[in-house]
Design a protein around this motif. Structure first.
Motif, short mmCIF file in Angstrom:
data_model
loop_
_atom_site.label_atom_id
_atom_site.label_comp_id
_atom_site.label_asym_id
_atom_site.label_seq_id
_atom_site.Cartn_x
_atom_site.Cartn_y
_atom_site.Cartn_z
N ASP A 1 1.10 12.62 -11.08
CA ASP A 1 1.14 13.43 -9.87
C ASP A 1 1.79 13.13 -8.99
O ASP A 1 3.31 12.32 -9.30
N TYR A 2 2.37 13.99 -7.91
CA TYR A 2 3.24 14.20 -6.40
C TYR A 2 3.34 12.94 -5.76
O TYR A 2 2.02 13.03 -5.09
N ASN A 3 3.92 11.35 -5.78
CA ASN A 3 3.51 10.42 -4.62
C ASN A 3 4.11 11.29 -3.35
O ASN A 3 6.03 11.31 -3.17
N VAL B 1 2.99 7.58 -11.37
CA VAL B 1 1.13 7.58 -11.70
C VAL B 1 0.92 7.97 -10.10
O VAL B 1 1.13 7.64 -8.94
N SER B 2 -0.32 8.54 -10.22
CA SER B 2 -1.33 8.90 -9.09
C SER B 2 -1.84 7.62 -8.59
O SER B 2 -2.26 6.56 -9.01
N ARG B 3 -1.98 8.16 -6.96
CA ARG B 3 -2.35 6.58 -6.18
C ARG B 3 -3.24 7.26 -5.18
O ARG B 3 -3.28 8.58 -4.94
N ILE B 4 -3.83 6.56 -4.35
CA ILE B 4 -5.20 6.73 -4.06
C ILE B 4 -4.68 5.38 -3.02
O ILE B 4 -4.85 4.20 -2.97
N HIS B 5 -5.69 5.63 -1.43
CA HIS B 5 -5.55 5.31 -0.86
C HIS B 5 -6.61 4.14 -1.15
O HIS B 5 -8.39 3.79 -1.16
N ARG B 6 -6.59 2.79 -0.89
CA ARG B 6 -8.11 1.56 -0.88
C ARG B 6 -8.15 0.98 0.36
O ARG B 6 -6.90 0.62 0.51
N LEU B 7 -8.73 0.64 1.12
CA LEU B 7 -9.25 0.10 2.03
C LEU B 7 -9.98 -0.88 1.92
O LEU B 7 -10.88 -1.23 1.08
N ALA C 1 -3.99 0.24 1.77
CA ALA C 1 -3.10 -0.07 -0.14
C ALA C 1 -2.90 1.02 -0.82
O ALA C 1 -3.88 1.22 -0.64
N ALA C 2 -2.24 2.02 -0.97
CA ALA C 2 -1.82 2.87 -1.63
C ALA C 2 -2.41 2.09 -4.13
O ALA C 2 -1.35 1.51 -3.53
N VAL C 3 -3.11 2.96 -4.15
CA VAL C 3 -3.25 1.71 -6.06
C VAL C 3 -3.25 2.72 -6.87
O VAL C 3 -3.61 4.29 -6.52
N VAL C 4 -2.59 2.18 -7.56
CA VAL C 4 -3.01 3.44 -8.78
C VAL C 4 -4.67 3.80 -9.43
O VAL C 4 -5.46 2.67 -8.55
N ARG D 1 7.32 -5.24 -3.48
CA ARG D 1 8.82 -4.82 -4.39
C ARG D 1 9.83 -3.69 -3.35
O ARG D 1 9.12 -3.10 -3.30
N ALA D 2 10.60 -4.33 -3.63
CA ALA D 2 11.88 -3.67 -3.17
C ALA D 2 12.12 -2.16 -3.55
O ALA D 2 12.60 -2.07 -4.19
N GLY D 3 11.86 -1.14 -2.88
CA GLY D 3 12.47 -0.05 -2.01
C GLY D 3 11.05 1.06 -2.79
O GLY D 3 11.18 1.68 -3.55
N ASP D 4 9.77 0.78 -2.88
CA ASP D 4 9.02 0.68 -3.58
C ASP D 4 8.10 1.59 -2.29
O ASP D 4 7.52 0.93 -1.39
N ARG D 5 7.99 2.59 -1.45
CA ARG D 5 8.04 3.17 -0.08
C ARG D 5 6.26 3.71 -0.03
O ARG D 5 5.26 3.52 0.86
N ARG D 6 5.56 3.50 -1.96
CA ARG D 6 4.28 3.99 -1.97
C ARG D 6 3.79 2.28 -1.83
O ARG D 6 2.71 2.44 -1.48
#
Length: 380
Positions: free
Chosen positions: A336-338, A349-355, A326-329, A292-297
């Motif tokens: 949270d602070y992203n 919304v909080s995210r964590i990195h998923r491999l 990738a950063a997933v919810v 999605r355009a503009g979604d740096r996260r």
């Protein structure tokens, strides 16, 4: 004729008053500030850093849980009458009011988290509390209508699960689907025979915080040293391609045992003007924008491992493996602070990195090239 006796109506063991909500709120605010003081200034309290970290993080975990779970349960236990709901309503209203700065754009939350982290943490507690406490109102209405607490608790749990679990699961499925085309050209191969005595490792890494940095700046790390000292490799050449800089190559060999010193690499550099053709392990990293355009996260870090062998017609691809980060919810969803970059923190919304396809250089050296991965045996 005997009079009809009606059982007395049970009265709650403790009747809440209007100050209960304020007392809970003040306690939570004081606890969050105290937690950050302990984390930031452990020496004020005469605590070792490890102990201060456990206490501070413990407070930050307990206080939001108290606001979001313990207070509603206490209120529901006392009944769904007006007197019991008033303290709960006070805390909920204050949480909503304190959450207003998060709606004013990314500027204020970023300033709070950067320069006043205790106040920034209060904003997070308020946001999560405001959202979580909203889930309890339907439960209170059910308790008031039925006079029973268990259906109300089941309703609150069902609403919470329906709101907080599906987004995280959907985010994971989407990340897996977006990673599939990036791994479509992977090749599973294995070198037959003995592991090569000479090996080149080429690393081209992106300048991104938290990204893997194997063999940083062409230095021989513990893995490199272990391969040389184990006797499996005679010469190991490391080529480092930093962003916006020419490549740098260094060739290493095992050092003489009598020159090894504790805490220092037990390898020696070797001057070889002409590097003979040898198997090559290439590690490249690429940051792709989000769908999605503009979604740096939503950006993805793609790490690709390729093993090539020298051939008469040029290098021949033996194996290729692609790992995607990738950063997933999170499950459950929280606020949270992203950190979209090194300076900007946006509330969301909080995210964590998923491999996807988690793999490392050790896996390639073991499974593809056939090395027996050595342990760190530096002298102590």
């Amino acid at each position: 004729m005997h009079p009809i006796l009606t059982p007395p109506t049970p009265t709650p063991s403790a009747k809440p008053d209007l100050l209960d909500g304020l007392k809970n709120l003040v306690t939570a605010v004081a606890g969050v500030i105290l937690a950050f003081l302990i984390l930031a200034q452990a020496e004020w309290f005469g605590l070792p850093w490890q102990v201060a970290q456990v206490i501070g993080l413990g407070l930050l975990a307990i206080i939001p849980a108290t606001l979001m779970v313990a207070l509603p349960l206490k209120t529901l236990k006392l009944g769904a009458g007006r007197d019991a709901l008033m303290p709960f309503a006070i805390v909920h209203a204050v949480a909503i009011i304190v959450s207003v700065p998060a709606l004013l754009g990314p500027g204020l939350p970023t300033v709070l988290m950067t320069f006043m982290p205790a106040i920034g943490a209060l904003l997070l507690v308020a946001l999560n509390a405001a959202l979580a406490l909203t889930v309890w109102w339907p439960a209170f209405l059910v308790a008031r209508a039925t006079g029973r607490r268990h259906p109300a608790l089941l309703l609150a749990a069902a609403i919470f699960a329906a709101l907080t679990i599906p987004p995280g699961l959907a985010s994971r499925l989407m990340a897996e689907r977006e990673a599939a085309p990036l791994r479509a050209e992977d090749v599973a191969g294995r070198l037959e025979g003995e592991a090569p005595r000479r090996l080149e490792i080429a690393v081209a890494s992106v300048a991104e915080r938290g990204s893997p940095q194997p063999f940083r700046d062409a230095r021989c790390d513990t893995l490199c040293e272990g391969l040389l000292r184990s006797g499996q490799v005679d010469r190991l050449r490391i080529t480092w391609q930093a962003p916006d800089a020419p490549p740098r190559s260094v060739t290493y060999a095992a050092a003489a045992p009598d020159t090894c010193r504790a805490g220092r690499p037990c390898v020696a550099t070797v001057e070889e003007a002409d590097w003979a053709p040898s198997p090559r392990l290439s590690v490249t990293e690429t940051t792709l924008p989000g769908p999605r355009a503009g979604d740096r996260r939503g950006s993805r870090l793609v790490t690709r491992f390729e093993v090539t062998l020298p051939d008469a017609g040029g290098d021949r691809l033996l194996a290729r493996s692609t790992m995607v980060r990738a950063a997933v919810v999170t499950v459950p969803v929280l606020v949270d602070y992203n950190w979209t970059d090194h300076q900007t923190a946006v509330v969301g919304v909080s995210r964590i990195h998923r491999l996807m396809n988690p793999i490392g250089m050790r896996d390639i050296l073991l499974d593809t090239l056939g090395y027996a991965m050595p342990q760190d045996e530096r002298p102590s």
